[in-house]
Design a protein around this motif. Structure first.
Motif, mmCIF file in Angstrom:
data_model
loop_
_atom_site.group_PDB
_atom_site.id
_atom_site.type_symbol
_atom_site.label_atom_id
_atom_site.label_comp_id
_atom_site.label_asym_id
_atom_site.label_seq_id
_atom_site.Cartn_x
_atom_site.Cartn_y
_atom_site.Cartn_z
ATOM 1 N N THR A 100 13.659 28.011 -4.834
ATOM 2 C CA THR A 100 13.366 26.700 -5.407
ATOM 3 C C THR A 100 13.725 25.605 -4.408
ATOM 4 O O THR A 100 14.717 25.698 -3.694
ATOM 5 N N ARG A 101 12.901 24.569 -4.385
ATOM 6 C CA ARG A 101 13.131 23.442 -3.487
ATOM 7 C C ARG A 101 12.390 22.224 -4.029
ATOM 8 O O ARG A 101 11.588 22.344 -4.963
ATOM 9 N N ARG A 102 12.649 21.058 -3.427
ATOM 10 C CA ARG A 102 11.938 19.862 -3.847
ATOM 11 C C ARG A 102 10.489 19.934 -3.388
ATOM 12 O O ARG A 102 10.200 20.303 -2.242
ATOM 13 N N ILE A 103 9.594 19.568 -4.288
ATOM 14 C CA ILE A 103 8.168 19.469 -3.987
ATOM 15 C C ILE A 103 7.712 18.097 -4.471
ATOM 16 O O ILE A 103 7.872 17.753 -5.639
ATOM 17 N N SER A 104 7.188 17.300 -3.554
ATOM 18 C CA SER A 104 6.848 15.914 -3.878
ATOM 19 C C SER A 104 5.366 15.677 -3.652
ATOM 20 O O SER A 104 4.769 16.228 -2.714
ATOM 21 N N ILE A 105 4.784 14.848 -4.494
ATOM 22 C CA ILE A 105 3.399 14.437 -4.300
ATOM 23 C C ILE A 105 3.367 12.930 -4.085
ATOM 24 O O ILE A 105 4.047 12.174 -4.772
ATOM 25 N N LEU A 106 2.631 12.509 -3.063
ATOM 26 C CA LEU A 106 2.471 11.098 -2.722
ATOM 27 C C LEU A 106 1.025 10.719 -2.992
ATOM 28 O O LEU A 106 0.098 11.213 -2.323
ATOM 29 N N LEU A 107 0.828 9.866 -3.976
ATOM 30 C CA LEU A 107 -0.501 9.464 -4.406
ATOM 31 C C LEU A 107 -0.872 8.109 -3.803
ATOM 32 O O LEU A 107 0.010 7.269 -3.574
ATOM 33 N N PRO A 108 -2.161 7.868 -3.559
ATOM 34 C CA PRO A 108 -2.570 6.553 -3.053
ATOM 35 C C PRO A 108 -2.060 5.420 -3.938
ATOM 36 O O PRO A 108 -1.924 5.573 -5.159
ATOM 37 N N TYR A 148 0.809 -1.214 0.000
ATOM 38 C CA TYR A 148 0.000 0.000 0.000
ATOM 39 C C TYR A 148 0.853 1.280 0.000
ATOM 40 O O TYR A 148 0.316 2.360 0.204
ATOM 41 N N TYR A 149 2.148 1.123 -0.225
ATOM 42 C CA TYR A 149 3.007 2.317 -0.244
ATOM 43 C C TYR A 149 2.563 3.263 -1.361
ATOM 44 O O TYR A 149 2.174 2.813 -2.445
ATOM 45 N N PRO A 150 2.625 4.568 -1.105
ATOM 46 C CA PRO A 150 2.163 5.534 -2.110
ATOM 47 C C PRO A 150 3.084 5.609 -3.316
ATOM 48 O O PRO A 150 4.252 5.226 -3.272
ATOM 49 N N ILE A 151 2.542 6.147 -4.385
ATOM 50 C CA ILE A 151 3.299 6.458 -5.605
ATOM 51 C C ILE A 151 3.838 7.885 -5.437
ATOM 52 O O ILE A 151 3.063 8.818 -5.182
ATOM 53 N N ILE A 152 5.143 8.068 -5.585
ATOM 54 C CA ILE A 152 5.770 9.367 -5.309
ATOM 55 C C ILE A 152 6.304 9.971 -6.600
ATOM 56 O O ILE A 152 7.041 9.320 -7.350
#
Length: 358
Positions: A131-139, A112-116
């Motif tokens: 500027t910096r890292r911006i991450s999205i973690l999807l179900p 169930y680990y998210p998609i990053i």
């Protein structure tokens, strides 16, 4: 006795586990995966490290062993957490034994680990924001579903999910996996890294006395005007304030509190963990000056009883201050009497908070 201005610390690992072992303590800010203090393996289960005496505050060393983060810290032979180990100048050099290590139950939910995804290149960042890292973690099942999801915007992204984070790790990826596995709940996470040298300025909101640099409003404007429109357009968020949550801890908790109060039509829910309220000598006046006229919000406040002498009183005052401002908002206050000012406690509380906030 010590030699050459160093103390030699020796360890026997009786756990029969494999992997790196780190020493952490008051000499390195309690960083659990500090590569400078990785123990040297001299045989199958024997380790040592030399610590300069000049690094030891007041000639007293407080320390523990980890396997890289606080979710894999040493335990005693009964499987319980151990108190900090101590050594003082003049004592024999430590010769320690570790019987077992903490096991993270969330490792059972790898399915169930998210998609990053890294979204850093998607934004032209305005000054003074850097500027910096911006991450999205999807179900985990995002691409096989048509469902829309709540979203949580979290600060201090580098402490949220990457292994061997220098100051500890929320393990937010594992927490949302547990949320899916145990509660059948899904949420999108947007993790925004801080920029190290500008962190305090970016996380300082308006109307804070004696702060020469405060880019907090500009930082939140960047979230509101750049990041949120892009995310809502390109990902299946529910897209309303009731399902847009902002959160963070310490200074990240303070700037999240500001965003939640000043822009409740955007951030209708807030996760406020161990906020740096010590910056606000007159808390209620600050709350009034930064709050929207309508506070129909939902707020989860948390702190640990072992964080500082003032923290519990400050968050209790925050709770009552928010109650006084608007009786229509929903607020819960959680105090963990054993909690410390650390990412491992905030990560666990994130999971607990989801029952209330979603």
């Amino acid at each position: 006795m010590t030699k050459n201005n160093y103390v030699k610390i020796s360890l026997i690992d009786d756990s029969n586990e494999k992997g790196d072992i780190y020493l952490t303590g008051n000499f390195n800010g309690w960083k659990p995966a500090d590569e400078r203090y990785q123990m040297i393996n001299v045989s199958d289960n024997q380790y040592f490290i030399d610590i300069p005496l000049t690094l030891i505050p007041d000639e007293t060393l407080d320390y523990k062993y980890t396997r890289g983060d606080w979710h894999s810290v040493e335990l005693n032979s009964s499987g319980k957490h151990t108190p900090n180990r101590k050594w003082a100048k003049g004592m024999p050099e430590p010769k320690d034994i570790v019987n077992q290590w903490l096991k993270d139950e969330d490792l059972n939910h790898t399915k169930y680990y998210p998609i990053i995804h890294d979204l850093s290149s998607k934004f032209n960042v305005p000054d003074p924001i850097k500027t910096r890292r911006i991450s999205i973690l999807l179900p985990w099942d995002y691409y096989s579903s048509t469902e829309r999801y709540p979203i949580v915007y979290l600060q201090d992204g580098q402490n949220l999910f990457q292994d061997k984070s220098p100051y500890g790790n929320w393990h937010i990826d594992r927490k949302v996996a547990r949320l899916s596995a145990q509660k059948d709940k899904r949420v999108i996470i947007l993790a925004v890294d801080h920029t190290h040298e500008n962190r305090l300025a970016e996380y300082t909101p308006p109307h804070v006395p004696d702060r020469a640099e405060a880019y907090g409003k500009e930082y939140i404007d960047f979230l509101k005007n750049y990041i949120i429109p892009y995310v809502d357009q390109n990902y299946r968020t529910i897209g309303n304030s009731k399902n847009t949550i902002i959160g963070g801890s310490s200074m990240g908790g303070l700037i999240s509190l500001y965003a939640h109060l000043a822009f409740p039509d955007v951030f209708g829910k807030g996760l406020i963990f161990s906020p740096s309220l010590w910056l606000l000598p007159n808390l209620f006046d600050w709350l009034k000056s930064n709050s929207s006229d309508s506070l129909k919000t939902k707020t989860y406040i948390y702190c640990g009883g072992r964080e500082s002498n003032e923290m519990v009183g400050q968050v209790v005052a925050l709770y009552h201050g928010l109650r006084a401002l608007n009786k229509e908002n929903e607020i819960t206050l959680k105090i963990n009497s054993q909690g410390e000012h650390h990412e491992s406690y905030w990560g666990e509380e994130f999971f607990q908070s989801m029952e209330f906030i979603l």
